[in-house]
Structures are given as C-alpha cells and as structure tokens.
Design a protein around this motif. Structure first.
Motif, PDB file in Angstrom:
ATOM      1  N   ALA A 180     -23.236   2.471   7.870  1.00 51.47           N
ATOM      2  CA  ALA A 180     -21.969   2.145   8.535  1.00 51.47           C
ATOM      3  C   ALA A 180     -21.009   1.444   7.575  1.00 51.47           C
ATOM      4  O   ALA A 180     -19.792   1.650   7.637  1.00 51.47           O
ATOM      5  N   PHE A 181     -21.544   0.629   6.686  1.00 57.02           N
ATOM      6  CA  PHE A 181     -20.707  -0.035   5.674  1.00 57.02           C
ATOM      7  C   PHE A 181     -20.120   1.014   4.733  1.00 57.02           C
ATOM      8  O   PHE A 181     -18.911   0.999   4.445  1.00 57.02           O
ATOM      9  N   ALA A 182     -20.949   1.914   4.256  1.00 61.39           N
ATOM     10  CA  ALA A 182     -20.483   2.947   3.332  1.00 61.39           C
ATOM     11  C   ALA A 182     -19.445   3.847   3.994  1.00 61.39           C
ATOM     12  O   ALA A 182     -18.449   4.232   3.369  1.00 61.39           O
ATOM     13  N   ASP A 183     -19.677   4.191   5.258  1.00 63.71           N
ATOM     14  CA  ASP A 183     -18.709   5.036   5.970  1.00 63.71           C
ATOM     15  C   ASP A 183     -17.347   4.346   6.061  1.00 63.71           C
ATOM     16  O   ASP A 183     -16.305   4.991   5.906  1.00 63.71           O
ATOM     17  N   ALA A 184     -17.357   3.041   6.322  1.00 68.40           N
ATOM     18  CA  ALA A 184     -16.100   2.303   6.428  1.00 68.40           C
ATOM     19  C   ALA A 184     -15.366   2.274   5.093  1.00 68.40           C
ATOM     20  O   ALA A 184     -14.150   2.475   5.034  1.00 68.40           O
ATOM     21  N   MET A 185     -16.085   2.064   4.014  1.00 68.89           N
ATOM     22  CA  MET A 185     -15.446   2.019   2.695  1.00 68.89           C
ATOM     23  C   MET A 185     -14.938   3.397   2.282  1.00 68.89           C
ATOM     24  O   MET A 185     -13.878   3.509   1.643  1.00 68.89           O
ATOM     25  N   ASP A 186     -15.670   4.437   2.634  1.00 74.09           N
ATOM     26  CA  ASP A 186     -15.209   5.796   2.308  1.00 74.09           C
ATOM     27  C   ASP A 186     -13.923   6.146   3.038  1.00 74.09           C
ATOM     28  O   ASP A 186     -13.133   6.965   2.564  1.00 74.09           O
ATOM     29  N   ASP A 187     -13.709   5.538   4.188  1.00 72.53           N
ATOM     30  CA  ASP A 187     -12.538   5.842   5.013  1.00 72.53           C
ATOM     31  C   ASP A 187     -11.366   4.945   4.609  1.00 72.53           C
ATOM     32  O   ASP A 187     -11.092   3.929   5.227  1.00 72.53           O
ATOM     33  N   ASP A 188     -10.694   5.301   3.528  1.00 68.40           N
ATOM     34  CA  ASP A 188      -9.499   4.592   3.047  1.00 68.40           C
ATOM     35  C   ASP A 188      -9.782   3.118   2.785  1.00 68.40           C
ATOM     36  O   ASP A 188      -8.998   2.249   3.149  1.00 68.40           O
TER      37      ASP A 188
END
Length: 466
Positions: free
Chosen positions: A340-348
C-alpha cells in the motif's frame, strides 16, 4: 509497477516512461543566490529529493541536476546596495543554500552547475537561434522572437495577444514588447562577458536551457521547479531549447508554495522564515517531516501550530522506533515495502497516503509491544524503517543519528545523566510507596518539557512537543 506523475504540460497524471530504460534524468531549477534560503525555497529541493529517492528505490539510475543562478538582476542590485562584489554575495548564499539542503537531509545532486560557468554554451545557443531566425540582436541585447515559435505559451496555456512579458531595465530595441531577453548589454559597473554581439551578461531563462542541454542532452525525462516558474521562466526555456532543436523535457513537474496568510513566502513580502533560524528552533528532521510530507503539489500554510503538530506526529513514530530498539537491539530496514505504501508513492508521489501507512504500521507495532510480541514488533519496525528511509526520515539513519544539528543533542549525555538521577529518586519514592513524591517528580519533569514513560525495563524519558 508503473510510476505516474502529474505533467503540467499535459494537465493530467501520466504514466512515466523513461527516455532510456532503467534511467531517469531530472533537471531542477535551483537557487538564485541573492539571499539566504527560507523554507519556501528549500521545499522544492525536499520534494524532488523524495522523488529522486523513490525512483532509486524502484531501481532507476538517477541523474539529478540542480543548477545555481549566480548572476541576475537581483544579485546585481544586492551588490550595489551592499557595496560588495556580486560573486561574493552569490558564493555566500550558495553555501547557505547547500547548508540548508544538507541539514534537512537532501542527497547531493549529481551535478550542480553555476550559470557563470556556462557562458560559452549560452553563446553557442544564441548563435544557433539567430541563425535559425528565432532570435535577434538589438543595442547589444539578444532577444527571442516569440512569434517565430508556434508552440509558445502551451505550457502556461496563455494567449499571446493577452501576454504581458516581464521586462527588465535597459531592454531596448525590441521588435515586439512580448519578446524576452536572452542576453543583456553591459552597463557601467556591472559584470559582463564578451560575445559576438558585444559585452553583456546572460538573461535568467537562457541559463537553464543551456545547462540542461549540456548535462542532460537534447532530450531528458523530467524538468522540475515551483509553480511560480511556469511562466515566464519555464515557458521561455521551452521556446529557446525547442527552437534550438532540442526535444527538451518529456515531463514537467511543479511543486506548490509555502504560504503565510495565503501569500507565497517571499523575501520581497517580508514574510520569509530562514532555514538557518528555523533549525535553531526545530529539530531538522521535524522540519523535513513538516515540509516533505504534504503532497508536493499542495500549498503549505506556515504556522507554528502546524509545526508543533508535525513534531507531535513524528514523535509518535520516533518513540516507537526507540522502544523497539531498546527491547530488541538494532533492526535493519525491510527489503520490501508494504504494497500500500508503494502504491501510494507510485501514484504521483502520494506521500500523505504513504505516510498514513507508516502511522498504521506504528500503531500495529505499539500493539505488538503492549502484547509483548517481540517478533511482530521487530517486523513492524523493519517496515517502518524501510518506509521512512524512502522519505529521508529514518531517525536511525547516520545522517540523523549523528545528531550534531538536532536540538540539544550535543548535551544529550549530560541531560540524560541528570534526568536519570531524578528518576532514581522517583523510583526510590515508589519503592517506599510514597506515591505523592513520585507523582510530584513526574509532574515537575513533564512541566520542564520531558515525557516520562514507565516500561518493563524501567522509566524512560523523551522530549515532549513544545
């Protein structure tokens, strides 16, 4: 895995596709060194430091260029006002900027070129633009002909007929008032360099086009800077570079301001907060948390209350880290981040959403500590350290653990000894069941700014929020 970024030129979030597989090239407009930096200046460096760290975590080889504008109208004015050489003012403030970046944990750029070191490249670019019919000389000035470039103003989405181009003193001989200066004719007492069109000095916009071309080539991935640079600076950079024949930047990424009372933090408004003063009042890691954790495109309204909230929030993270280390010893960062952390960082670069995962993991770790589940607490700390490392906020990182710049760290050993003496008196009172004395000691310590926590291994103290 796909990183997505908001591209100002496209006015939407786009999937990031690098020019060269496995590599990312970033050019960030850096300091104009007419004065020491305030926290609004340093915010841009922090935002792009986090972006750079994230690309590196995702396996990219990052080339990060952050320029220094060491000659411009403001520096020349300061030189005249102070009766000091322009280069002395520039160098003094360049060091102040680098100290600000360093104290807040920004990684050094791959290259940090100064404008005055690239006059040759600027002359070459002007010569090419004149030959192609995009620029002209007048009264020793060299101007860019904005009507010669059809794509002008596409970044800022303005209409040429409505344009009011900022204009400097001595910009005479323009064919069109909307044309902008690339080179300014020499004036008495001002610094100047020799060119085929006479002595003079560079215009602000030309500097970055020439330096980006030299260090990153005819095309590169990301051009960054504050939203205030979209026009005229970045618009004019694009015009010069593309008219010269460069493809230039593939993505344009802009960060928001730090504001005070709704206005951009600015020395000209008299509302700036110098980094050198702020780090005397606040731990640098707390200041990084405050400036780096809002979304990079958002505005930050400065207030001491907001800084205190950031201090309290980071103290909760730091307290968990310290408690696990006391119980289990050194814990290395996890090899993998929570998805979930990685997904947030990948999203702008969604740092606020990513930070929510950090705090959730801290709460889970604290629950594990309360249940005396050492294995789970250690696992959560490993995840927390990995996430904080990406954000440049790991309190166990050597940059922060050295502590020389943190509040009172140079006196930590002395303070710890004194506090331990008082805590021993409190423990003795508790041992004889003198609860009034024990509670009184704890209350006095709390009033002095210390937080006392009773743990299975004995009492521990930390600095409380101010």
């Amino acid at each position: 895995m796909t990183i997505r970024l908001y591209d100002t030129s496209a006015r939407q979030i786009r999937d990031f596709s690098p020019l060269n597989d496995g590599c990312v090239s970033i050019y960030l407009c850096g300091a104009t060194v007419q004065a020491a930096p305030h926290i609004g200046h340093i915010r841009s460096g922090l935002n792009f430091d986090i972006m750079r760290r994230w690309f590196a975590y995702r396996g990219y080889d990052v080339t990060f260029v952050r320029n220094v504008t060491d000659i411009d109208d403001k520096i020349i004015r300061k030189s005249a006002e102070q009766g000091r050489p322009w280069w002395a003012i520039g160098y003094e403030n360049e060091r102040a900027f680098n100290n600000g970046y360093d104290v807040l944990g920004c990684l050094p750029p791959t290259y940090e070129p100064r404008a005055t070191g690239h006059i040759t490249e600027m002359v070459e670019m002007m010569r090419g633009l004149i030959e192609r019919g995009h620029a002209y000389e007048a009264d020793g000035n060299v101007y860019f002909d904005v009507r010669s470039f059809p794509g002008y103003l596409e970044l800022s989405n303005q209409e040429l007929d409505n344009l009011l181009q900022p204009e400097g003193e001595g910009e005479t001989g323009k064919r069109d008032p909307r044309d902008f200066a690339m080179w300014k004719a020499a004036k008495e007492g001002e610094p100047s360099w020799e060119t085929p069109w006479g002595r003079g000095r560079p215009g602000w916009h030309l500097e970055c086009s020439a330096m980006a071309h030299k260090y990153l080539g005819r095309e590169f991935d990301i051009h960054g800077g504050g939203i205030d640079l979209i026009f005229p600076h970045h618009e004019n950079e694009i015009a010069q570079a593309k008219a010269f024949g460069d493809a230039f930047a593939r993505y344009w990424v802009h960060n928001g301001w730090v504001t005070m009372s709704g206005e951009k933090m600015s020395k000209s408004l008299g509302n700036s907060v110098l980094v050198s003063e702020m780090v005397k009042q606040w731990r640098p890691i707390v200041l990084r948390y405050y400036l780096g954790t809002p979304h990079y495109r958002s505005m930050i309204e400065y207030s001491e209350e907001a800084l205190r909230e950031a201090e309290s929030a980071f103290a909760r993270i730091e307290g968990f880290v310290q408690r696990v280390v006391e119980k289990a010893g050194t814990v290395e960062p996890a090899a993998e981040l929570p998805p979930a952390f990685a997904d947030a960082m990948d999203d702008d670069m969604g740092v606020p959403q990513a930070l929510a995962i950090v705090h959730t993991t801290v709460r889970q770790g604290n629950s594990a500590l309360a249940a005396d589940d050492k294995e789970a607490a250690v696992a959560r700390l490993a995840e927390v350290r990995a996430m904080l490392g990406v954000l440049g906020l790991d309190p166990l990182d050597p940059h922060w653990a050295g502590g020389a710049s943190d509040r009172g760290e140079d006196l930590h050993g002395v303070v710890d000894t004194l506090v331990r003496m008082v805590l021993d008196q409190r423990e003795a009172a508790r041992g004889r069941k003198d609860w009034a004395t024990a509670d009184g000691i704890r209350d006095q310590l709390n009033q002095s700014g210390l937080v006392i926590e009773d743990s299975p291994t004995g009492p521990r103290w930390t600095l409380g929020p101010r």
